[in-house]
Design a protein around this motif. Structure first.
Motif, short mmCIF file in Angstrom:
data_model
loop_
_atom_site.label_atom_id
_atom_site.label_comp_id
_atom_site.label_asym_id
_atom_site.label_seq_id
_atom_site.Cartn_x
_atom_site.Cartn_y
_atom_site.Cartn_z
N ASP A 37 0.88 -1.17 0.00
CA ASP A 37 0.00 0.00 0.00
C ASP A 37 0.91 1.22 0.00
OD1 ASP A 37 -1.95 1.96 0.41
OD2 ASP A 37 -2.06 1.58 2.56
N PHE A 40 2.36 5.32 2.45
CA PHE A 40 2.80 5.24 3.84
C PHE A 40 4.27 5.63 3.93
CE2 PHE A 40 2.85 2.53 7.88
CZ PHE A 40 1.76 3.14 8.47
N TRP A 78 -4.69 -0.69 1.41
CA TRP A 78 -4.51 -1.44 2.66
C TRP A 78 -5.76 -2.26 3.00
CZ3 TRP A 78 -0.81 -3.02 5.83
CH2 TRP A 78 -1.18 -3.45 7.10
N SER A 95 4.43 -4.23 3.43
CA SER A 95 3.70 -2.96 3.54
C SER A 95 3.77 -2.42 4.96
CB SER A 95 2.25 -3.20 3.10
OG SER A 95 1.63 -1.99 2.76
N ALA A 96 4.96 -2.50 5.55
CA ALA A 96 5.13 -2.08 6.94
C ALA A 96 4.14 -2.82 7.84
CB ALA A 96 4.97 -0.56 7.09
N VAL A 97 3.95 -4.09 7.58
CA VAL A 97 2.96 -4.88 8.31
C VAL A 97 3.52 -5.35 9.65
CG1 VAL A 97 1.44 -6.88 8.30
CG2 VAL A 97 1.96 -5.70 6.15
N THR A 98 2.83 -4.97 10.70
CA THR A 98 3.25 -5.38 12.04
C THR A 98 2.98 -6.87 12.26
OG1 THR A 98 2.77 -3.18 12.89
CG2 THR A 98 2.86 -4.98 14.51
N ARG A 103 -2.43 -12.19 13.38
CA ARG A 103 -2.05 -12.30 11.97
C ARG A 103 -1.19 -13.54 11.73
NH1 ARG A 103 -0.57 -5.87 11.07
NH2 ARG A 103 -2.73 -5.13 10.95
N GLN A 143 -5.44 4.89 10.48
CA GLN A 143 -5.77 4.17 9.25
C GLN A 143 -6.55 2.90 9.60
OE1 GLN A 143 -2.48 2.80 6.76
NE2 GLN A 143 -3.85 2.61 4.99
N GLY A 145 -8.02 -0.63 10.15
CA GLY A 145 -7.45 -1.98 10.21
C GLY A 145 -5.97 -2.05 10.50
N THR A 146 -5.41 -0.96 11.02
CA THR A 146 -3.99 -0.96 11.35
C THR A 146 -3.79 -1.09 12.87
OG1 THR A 146 -3.91 1.44 11.59
CG2 THR A 146 -3.41 0.54 9.41
N THR A 147 -2.57 -1.33 13.24
CA THR A 147 -2.25 -1.42 14.66
C THR A 147 -2.44 -0.06 15.35
OG1 THR A 147 0.05 -1.20 13.99
CG2 THR A 147 -0.72 -3.42 14.53
N ASP A 184 2.30 4.48 13.05
CA ASP A 184 3.65 3.94 13.19
C ASP A 184 4.69 5.05 13.30
OD1 ASP A 184 1.94 1.93 12.31
OD2 ASP A 184 3.43 0.96 11.06
N GLU A 212 6.39 -2.71 18.31
CA GLU A 212 5.96 -3.49 17.15
C GLU A 212 7.12 -3.74 16.20
OE1 GLU A 212 2.55 -1.78 15.20
OE2 GLU A 212 1.61 -1.24 17.10
N TYR A 214 7.99 -5.05 12.08
CA TYR A 214 7.47 -5.32 10.74
C TYR A 214 7.98 -6.66 10.22
CZ TYR A 214 6.42 -0.27 10.33
OH TYR A 214 5.95 1.01 10.49
N1 ARG Z 1 2.09 -1.33 10.90
C1 ARG Z 1 0.69 -1.11 10.82
C2 ARG Z 1 -0.06 -2.40 10.72
O1 ARG Z 1 0.49 -3.40 10.38
C3 ARG Z 1 0.28 -0.21 9.68
C4 ARG Z 1 0.73 -0.63 8.32
C5 ARG Z 1 0.12 0.18 7.23
N2 ARG Z 1 0.88 0.05 6.03
C6 ARG Z 1 0.61 0.73 4.92
N3 ARG Z 1 1.43 0.61 3.91
N4 ARG Z 1 -0.42 1.48 4.85
O2 ARG Z 1 -1.23 -2.46 10.97
#
Ligand code: ARG
Length: 254
Positions: A37, A40, A78, A95-98, A103, A143, A145-147, A184, A212, A214
Motif C-alpha cells: 500500500d 505510507f 490497505w 507494507s510495513a505490516v506489524t 495475523r 488508518q 485496520g492498522t495497529t 507507526d 511493534e 514489521y
Molecule cells: N504497521 C501497521 C499495521 O500493520 C500499519 C501498516 C500500514 N501500512 C501501509 N502501507 N499502509 O497495521
C-alpha cells in the motif's frame, strides 16, 4: 587409452549436465509478485515520477538481488490487502505490516526487519494532549485496520475515526476534525513532521504506545521456500551493511 576416453566422455557429460543445471537456476530468476500500500511514507509511497519507492522497496530489492528473485510490485489499498493475498492476487505482502499473533495465526511472517511502535501525533499548537494517557474520551484518527487503530480501540472511552489512508487522517487532524492521530513511528517522524504537506503543523507527543516489528508475509504453509529466501537475504544484507545504508537513507533517527 579407450578407458580414459570413456572416462572423459562421462566426465564431460556430467559437467554439461551440472552446468546446464546451474544455468537454469541462476538464469531464470524466480518471479515474485509483492503487494504494497504505497501511501505510507517513508516505508512505501509513490514519488513525483510515479514510481513506488521507500524503505520497504529498497529492502526488498536488496534481498531480491542477493537471492536471485525478480520482484513485481502491486500497489494495493490497505483495506483488502490481506484478502488479495488469500485469493492469490500476489505471493507476498510488504507494507510495513506489524507482526501480531492474530495475523501469525493466518499468515507466515518473515523475521522482523524494523522496530516501529505507535506514536501519538497532535497539532503543533496542542497543549493539553501530551501523550497516550491524555487520549481518554477524545476523538482520535488512524488508518483502518492498522495497529494504530487497534491501539486507539484499546483506550477506554476514546472515539476512533478510521481513514483509508494515513494522509487523510493527518489532514483531518490539521483541519481540527480529530484531536490526535495514532500511527507507526517512522511515518509520524517522516511524513507528519517533515513532509511538504505537513511540515510545521504537527508534532509527536509522549512515548510510543506499543512495541511493534514489521515482517513480510505469505500465505500460511504454502511458501516456505520463499519465506526462507527472504530471511536468508535479510540476514545477508544485515551482515554486509546494505540494511544500515537503507535505514540511514529513509529513517529519521531523532
Ligand atoms: N504497521 C501497521 C499495521 O500493520 C500499519 C501498516 C500500514 N501500512 C501501509 N502501507 N499502509 O497495521
Amino acid at each position: 587409452m579407450k578407458r580414459s576416453l570413456a572416462t572423459i566422455t562421462v566426465l564431460s557429460l556430467a559437467l554439461t549436465l551440472l552446468l546446464s543445471g546451474c544455468v537454469t537456476e541462476t538464469g531464470g530468476a524466480q518471479k515474485v509478485v509483492v503487494a504494497t500500500d504505497a501511501a505510507f511514507p517513508p516505508m512505501e509511497f509513490v514519488d513525483e515520477n510515479k514510481e513506488i519507492v521507500g524503505f520497504d522497496i529498497d529492502l526488498m530489492n536488496a534481498i531480491a538481488e542477493v537471492q536471485g528473485l525478480e520482484i513485481e510490485y502491486k500497489n494495493t489499498a490497505w483495506d483488502g490487502i490481506f484478502a488479495g493475498l488469500d485469493t492469490g492476487d500476489y505471493d507476498a505482502i510488504l507494507s510495513a505490516v506489524t507482526i501480531r499473533e492474530d495475523r501469525q495465526a493466518v499468515y507466515d511472517f518473515s523475521d522482523p526487519y524494523v522496530n516501529a511502535g505507535q506514536a501519538v501525533v497532535v497539532r503543533a499548537d496542542e497543549t493539553v494532549i501530551q501523550g497516550g494517557d491524555d487520549l481518554v474520551d477524545r476523538v482520535v484518527g488512524a488508518q483502518i485496520g492498522t495497529t494504530g487503530a487497534f491501539a486507539v480501540q484499546d483506550i477506554e472511552g476514546t472515539t476512533l475515526k478510521e481513514y483509508d489512508s494515513i494522509d487523510l487522517a493527518l489532514m483531518d487532524l490539521v483541519n481540527g476534525n480529530v484531536e490526535a492521530v495514532v500511527v507507526d513511528t517512522p511515518v509520524a517522524a517522516d511524513f507528519a513532521l517533515a513532509s511538504d504537506q505537513f511540515r510545521g503543523q504537527l508534532k509527536i507527543v509522549g512515548d510510543t504506545l506499543t512495541e511493534e516489528y514489521y515482517g513480510i508475509l505469505v500465505r500460511k504453509g504454502e511458501n516456505q521456500d520463499l519465506l526462507a529466501s527472504f530471511n536468508e537475504g535479510l540476514k545477508k544484507i544485515q551482515e554486509n551493511g546494505v540494511y544500515d545504508e537503507i535505514y540511514g537513507k529513509w529513517m529519521s533517527t531523532d
